[in-house]
Design a protein around this motif. Structure first.
Motif, PDB file in Angstrom:
ATOM      1  N   ARG A   1      -4.197  -6.325   0.190  1.00 58.44           N
ATOM      2  CA  ARG A   1      -2.369  -5.344   0.380  1.00 58.44           C
ATOM      3  C   ARG A   1      -2.235  -5.078  -1.621  1.00 58.44           C
ATOM      4  O   ARG A   1      -1.056  -3.864  -1.230  1.00 58.44           O
ATOM      5  CB  ARG A   1      -1.432  -7.127   0.337  1.00 58.44           C
TER       6      ARG A   1
ATOM      7  N   LEU B   1      -3.709  -1.476  -1.275  1.00 64.66           N
ATOM      8  CA  LEU B   1      -2.809  -0.665   0.091  1.00 64.66           C
ATOM      9  C   LEU B   1      -1.273  -0.288  -1.080  1.00 64.66           C
ATOM     10  O   LEU B   1      -1.006   0.942  -1.098  1.00 64.66           O
ATOM     11  CB  LEU B   1      -2.469  -1.343   0.826  1.00 64.66           C
TER      12      LEU B   1
ATOM     13  N   PHE C   1       2.302  -2.467   5.517  1.00 58.96           N
ATOM     14  CA  PHE C   1       1.406  -3.480   5.402  1.00 58.96           C
ATOM     15  C   PHE C   1       1.919  -4.320   6.618  1.00 58.96           C
ATOM     16  O   PHE C   1       0.641  -4.851   7.970  1.00 58.96           O
ATOM     17  CB  PHE C   1       1.327  -3.661   4.639  1.00 58.96           C
TER      18      PHE C   1
END
Length: 155
Positions: free
Chosen positions: A89, A92, A124
């Motif tokens: 996460r 990204l 996500f």
């Protein structure tokens, strides 16, 4: 009186400098004369190449040609900063600065944390099908933006 102290100081400095120079030169001569000790018995001697010996060894084997990475692999690798074949996460979200205008929902040219976290978190979460907290290559492929067909002419 001050001049004599100055002269005495100058002479003393010159003597110290000369003495240091002689000591330095003496130590450097001793170092040049030192001979390396013979290796202990039982160790092989270092081989010396003959006159007609080749100057270099054989050429290294050719490397296999690298396969051309697909567009999706290049895109995945751009986000996978630590190269562990998974996008976290954090990885990204750190790469999302190019999408600033899309994330700025109220159009004030200021991106609040809430705007940013909501948009990237939703994307996500939608891509993370197995809910593992990481995106696999297959999951990441679903996040590619849809390609818009380009017009054939500019009429």
């Amino acid at each position: 009186m001050a001049i004599s102290r100055f002269l005495i100081g100058g002479v003393a400095s010159a003597l110290l400098l000369t003495g240091g120079l002689f000591l330095w030169k003496g130590y450097s001569q001793v170092a040049e004369e030192e001979v390396l000790p013979e290796p202990p018995p039982g160790l092989p001697a270092i081989p010396i190449a003959g006159v007609h010996a080749p100057k270099r060894g054989p050429a290294p084997p050719a490397l296999p040609a690298a396969k051309e990475a697909s567009r999706e692999e290049r895109r995945f690798n751009r986000f996978d900063r630590d190269r562990n074949d998974r996008i976290s996460r954090v990885e990204l979200m750190s790469s999302r600065t190019a999408a600033f205008r899309k994330l700025d929902r109220n159009g004030d040219n200021l991106l609040t944390f809430e705007e940013w976290a909501v948009a990237t978190g939703e994307r996500f979460a939608k891509a993370d099908a197995d809910k593992s907290g990481d995106l696999t290559r297959a999951e990441f492929a679903t996040t590619a933006p849809k390609r818009v067909a380009k017009p054939k002419c500019s009429c």
